[in-house]
Structure formats: structure tokens, C-alpha cells
Design a protein around this motif. Structure first.
Motif, PDB file in Angstrom:
ATOM      1  N   ASP A   1       1.484  17.516 -12.348  1.00  0.00           N
ATOM      2  CA  ASP A   1       1.203  19.132 -11.837  1.00  0.00           C
ATOM      3  C   ASP A   1      -0.009  19.396 -11.039  1.00  0.00           C
ATOM      4  OD1 ASP A   1       3.257  20.236 -13.176  1.00  0.00           O
ATOM      5  OD2 ASP A   1       2.261  20.706 -14.949  1.00  0.00           O
ATOM      6  N   LYS A   2      -0.148  18.082 -10.285  1.00  0.00           N
ATOM      7  CA  LYS A   2      -1.171  17.971  -9.121  1.00  0.00           C
ATOM      8  C   LYS A   2      -0.356  17.770  -7.732  1.00  0.00           C
ATOM      9  CE  LYS A   2      -4.630  16.009 -12.236  1.00  0.00           C
ATOM     10  NZ  LYS A   2      -5.572  14.686 -12.458  1.00  0.00           N
ATOM     11  N   GLU A   3      -0.978  18.463  -6.738  1.00  0.00           N
ATOM     12  CA  GLU A   3      -0.379  18.080  -5.502  1.00  0.00           C
ATOM     13  C   GLU A   3      -1.154  17.264  -4.648  1.00  0.00           C
ATOM     14  OE1 GLU A   3      -0.137  20.704  -1.414  1.00  0.00           O
ATOM     15  OE2 GLU A   3      -0.848  21.721  -2.680  1.00  0.00           O
ATOM     16  N   PRO A   4      -0.526  16.142  -4.258  1.00  0.00           N
ATOM     17  CA  PRO A   4      -1.205  15.096  -3.282  1.00  0.00           C
ATOM     18  C   PRO A   4      -1.360  15.364  -2.095  1.00  0.00           C
ATOM     19  CG  PRO A   4       0.818  14.457  -3.949  1.00  0.00           C
ATOM     20  CD  PRO A   4       0.773  15.669  -4.670  1.00  0.00           C
ATOM     21  N   VAL A   5      -2.567  15.269  -1.273  1.00  0.00           N
ATOM     22  CA  VAL A   5      -2.924  15.664  -0.051  1.00  0.00           C
ATOM     23  C   VAL A   5      -3.235  14.183   0.651  1.00  0.00           C
ATOM     24  CG1 VAL A   5      -4.173  16.817   1.541  1.00  0.00           C
ATOM     25  CG2 VAL A   5      -3.662  17.841  -0.653  1.00  0.00           C
ATOM     26  N   PHE A   6      -2.618  13.983   1.524  1.00  0.00           N
ATOM     27  CA  PHE A   6      -2.668  12.552   2.134  1.00  0.00           C
ATOM     28  C   PHE A   6      -3.438  12.344   3.508  1.00  0.00           C
ATOM     29  CE2 PHE A   6       1.276  12.470  -0.263  1.00  0.00           C
ATOM     30  CZ  PHE A   6       1.307  11.370  -1.029  1.00  0.00           C
ATOM     31  N   TYR A   7      -4.428  11.403   3.358  1.00  0.00           N
ATOM     32  CA  TYR A   7      -5.348  11.095   4.424  1.00  0.00           C
ATOM     33  C   TYR A   7      -4.904   9.701   4.771  1.00  0.00           C
ATOM     34  CZ  TYR A   7      -8.187  14.928   3.230  1.00  0.00           C
ATOM     35  OH  TYR A   7      -8.629  16.285   3.174  1.00  0.00           O
ATOM     36  N   LEU A   8      -4.737   9.451   5.959  1.00  0.00           N
ATOM     37  CA  LEU A   8      -3.981   8.017   6.434  1.00  0.00           C
ATOM     38  C   LEU A   8      -4.952   7.119   7.281  1.00  0.00           C
ATOM     39  CD1 LEU A   8      -0.420   9.034   6.986  1.00  0.00           C
ATOM     40  CD2 LEU A   8      -1.460   8.569   5.041  1.00  0.00           C
ATOM     41  N   SER A   9      -5.186   5.872   7.035  1.00  0.00           N
ATOM     42  CA  SER A   9      -5.899   4.896   7.929  1.00  0.00           C
ATOM     43  C   SER A   9      -4.923   3.767   8.322  1.00  0.00           C
ATOM     44  CB  SER A   9      -7.296   4.430   7.162  1.00  0.00           C
ATOM     45  OG  SER A   9      -7.902   3.373   8.133  1.00  0.00           O
ATOM     46  N   GLY A  10      -4.700   3.716   9.579  1.00  0.00           N
ATOM     47  CA  GLY A  10      -3.840   2.610  10.072  1.00  0.00           C
ATOM     48  C   GLY A  10      -2.663   3.146  10.645  1.00  0.00           C
TER      49      GLY A  10
ATOM     50  N   VAL B   1       0.733  -1.212   0.041  1.00  0.00           N
ATOM     51  CA  VAL B   1      -0.083  -0.090  -0.128  1.00  0.00           C
ATOM     52  C   VAL B   1       0.899   1.339   0.015  1.00  0.00           C
ATOM     53  CG1 VAL B   1      -1.395   1.514   1.337  1.00  0.00           C
ATOM     54  CG2 VAL B   1      -2.076  -1.210   0.886  1.00  0.00           C
ATOM     55  N   LEU B   2       1.994   1.184   0.833  1.00  0.00           N
ATOM     56  CA  LEU B   2       2.849   2.439   0.863  1.00  0.00           C
ATOM     57  C   LEU B   2       3.563   2.648  -0.295  1.00  0.00           C
ATOM     58  CD1 LEU B   2       4.037   1.819   4.541  1.00  0.00           C
ATOM     59  CD2 LEU B   2       2.618   3.692   3.755  1.00  0.00           C
ATOM     60  N   ARG B   3       4.102   1.615  -1.054  1.00  0.00           N
ATOM     61  CA  ARG B   3       4.736   1.705  -2.273  1.00  0.00           C
ATOM     62  C   ARG B   3       3.847   2.159  -3.505  1.00  0.00           C
ATOM     63  NH1 ARG B   3       7.619  -3.155  -1.127  1.00  0.00           N
ATOM     64  NH2 ARG B   3       6.150  -4.416  -2.059  1.00  0.00           N
ATOM     65  N   ARG B   4       2.702   1.699  -3.561  1.00  0.00           N
ATOM     66  CA  ARG B   4       1.677   2.183  -4.452  1.00  0.00           C
ATOM     67  C   ARG B   4       1.186   3.682  -3.962  1.00  0.00           C
ATOM     68  NH1 ARG B   4      -1.383  -1.701  -7.537  1.00  0.00           N
ATOM     69  NH2 ARG B   4      -2.165   0.145  -8.605  1.00  0.00           N
ATOM     70  N   GLY B   5       1.233   4.055  -2.827  1.00  0.00           N
ATOM     71  CA  GLY B   5       0.996   5.362  -2.624  1.00  0.00           C
ATOM     72  C   GLY B   5       1.979   6.460  -3.009  1.00  0.00           C
ATOM     73  N   ASP B   6       3.271   5.933  -2.692  1.00  0.00           N
ATOM     74  CA  ASP B   6       4.342   6.836  -3.060  1.00  0.00           C
ATOM     75  C   ASP B   6       4.489   6.917  -4.924  1.00  0.00           C
ATOM     76  OD1 ASP B   6       5.410   7.389  -1.046  1.00  0.00           O
ATOM     77  OD2 ASP B   6       6.840   5.872  -0.705  1.00  0.00           O
ATOM     78  N   ALA B   7       4.033   5.745  -5.551  1.00  0.00           N
ATOM     79  CA  ALA B   7       3.965   5.687  -6.851  1.00  0.00           C
ATOM     80  C   ALA B   7       2.876   6.687  -7.543  1.00  0.00           C
ATOM     81  CB  ALA B   7       3.692   4.338  -7.473  1.00  0.00           C
ATOM     82  N   LEU B   8       1.571   6.641  -6.837  1.00  0.00           N
ATOM     83  CA  LEU B   8       0.524   7.597  -7.134  1.00  0.00           C
ATOM     84  C   LEU B   8       0.808   9.017  -7.071  1.00  0.00           C
ATOM     85  CD1 LEU B   8      -2.451   8.046  -8.163  1.00  0.00           C
ATOM     86  CD2 LEU B   8      -3.122   7.471  -5.765  1.00  0.00           C
ATOM     87  N   ALA B   9       1.621   9.192  -5.953  1.00  0.00           N
ATOM     88  CA  ALA B   9       1.990  10.453  -5.440  1.00  0.00           C
ATOM     89  C   ALA B   9       3.011  11.160  -6.590  1.00  0.00           C
ATOM     90  CB  ALA B   9       2.603  10.684  -4.197  1.00  0.00           C
ATOM     91  N   ALA B  10       3.832  10.292  -7.087  1.00  0.00           N
ATOM     92  CA  ALA B  10       4.823  10.574  -7.968  1.00  0.00           C
ATOM     93  C   ALA B  10       4.325  11.202  -9.379  1.00  0.00           C
ATOM     94  CB  ALA B  10       5.888   9.601  -8.361  1.00  0.00           C
TER      95      ALA B  10
END
Length: 217
Positions: free
Chosen positions: A112-121, A97-106
């Protein structure tokens, strides 16, 4: 020689003790899985039909002022919800999940979109805090006994962020990174955009002889 034997015996006792603990955790997990699958199977038809209903409303051009149905012109800020667990001993569940989150953020930053993170867990929260990464909201202590109230709180938080103009701190898209359970041997880490709603064109009902089309919601 005697010291070496004592060290070996201590090591054997340590490994044996660890094996007992791991076995106990496996038994506990095995007893919880059927209940979790039952809750999942009970919720899936509702999730499928509510998504289908909203999709049909959009595809038929019905204009409703609701966050689920609105397309946002400004997608410079995008919400990303990471669904992790509060504990370890679950293989690659959290790391994937963390790796896919980093890949999505990149990928979002390349657009040119700013990712804003919400975390569960707890695992996702610890991962981001250790790296001094900024987060918008966090929820912990929920994965063992998830409840509707908490799910509703997370959903409402994301809907409100989506319904707020980007220039005022809102977001133009909402993505979820989660693990989809297939079986005990197959789990797939997925990224799904939940807002704005993705519309899939498909026929309602079948064309087989004697079949009856399903009514519109």
C-alpha cells in the motif's frame, strides 16, 4: 544466381562493417573503464565513512533535525531512483535495472505504498515515456561523464522530497536501483534503501591482542 551472390556479398560487407564498429566501441569502453574504476575507488572510502558516522549518531540516540536521521511515520509515498545509461551496447545493464525497478514497484504497491519515480539515464527515460508512465524528475546525458555537481543535485532533490511531508507531495522512503561493479565479468543489480538511513549494529575496532578501537566520528 548472380543476384544471390550480390546479396551474400552485401551481407558480408554489412557484417564486417558492424564488427569493425563494435570493435571500436569495445576499445573506447576499455580505455574508459580504468578511469571510471579509479574515480569509484577514490569515492568509496568517503561514502563508507560518512555512512558510518551517521549510523553511529543514530545508534547513540543523538537527536538531530536532519533528513538523513529522521524516521518518517508516513510511508504511503516512496521515491525510487533508477540508475541507467544513456546508450546501449551494454548487455543486460539497463534491462536488469528496469526489471528490478518494476519488481520493486510491484512490491511497494502490495504494501500500500505509492512509488514515485526519479530517472537517471536516457534508457530509463525512454522506457518510461514509451509506456506513458509518470515520473517526478529526469536526468539525461550524464552517464558518459558523471560529475559531482549532478550527483549533488540528484541527492539534494531526493533529500528535499524526503524532508517534505507526504501529504504535501513528499516521500517517506527513498530507494535506489543501480548496478554494482564487481569486475569486468561480474556486475550485480541491487536495490538499496538510502532513506531513512539503515543502521547496522557492529563493533568498532577488533578484539585481537594489541588492537585499538577506532575513535568515534
Amino acid at each position: 544466381m548472380g543476384a544471390q551472390l550480390r546479396a551474400i556479398r552485401a551481407r558480408i560487407r554489412s557484417v564486417t562493417s558492424t564488427a569493425k564498429i563494435t570493435r571500436a566501441q569495445e576499445l573506447i569502453a576499455s580505455s574508459r573503464i580504468p578511469r571510471a574504476r579509479q574515480r569509484l575507488d577514490s569515492a568509496r572510502p568517503y561514502a563508507t565513512e560518512i555512512t558510518r558516522a551517521a549510523s553511529i549518531l543514530v545508534s547513540h540516540g543523538i537527536h538531530l533535525d536532519h533528513a538523513l536521521l529522521n524516521l518518517k511515520p508516513d510511508t504511503s509515498r516512496v521515491a525510487v531512483l533508477l540508475m541507467s545509461s544513456d546508450r546501449g551496447f551494454c548487455g543486460g545493464f539497463n534491462n536488469n535495472v528496469l526489471r528490478r525497478g518494476d519488481a520493486l514497484a510491484a512490491l511497494l504497491r502490495e504494501q500500500d505504498k505509492e512509488p514515485v519515480f526519479y530517472l537517471s539515464g536516457r534508457k530509463a527515460v525512454d522506457f518510461y515515456r514509451f509506456r506513458h508512465r509518470r515520473t517526478e524528475r529526469e536526468w539525461v546525458g550524464l552517464s558518459d561523464h558523471p560529475t559531482y555537481d549532478v550527483a549533488a543535485e540528484i541527492g539534494q532533490t531526493l533529500v528535499e522530497a524526503f524532508d517534505t511531508p507526504t501529504r504535501e507531495g513528499g516521500v517517506g522512503e527513498v530507494h535506489v536501483v543501480f548496478t554494482e561493479f564487481g569486475s569486468m565479468l561480474t556486475q550485480e543489480t541491487r536495490v538499496h534503501r538510502i532513506l531513512p538511513l539503515e543502521i547496522e549494529e557492529r563493533e568498532i575496532g577488533g578484539r585481537a591482542e594489541g588492537s585499538v578501537s577506532a575513535p568515534l566520528p
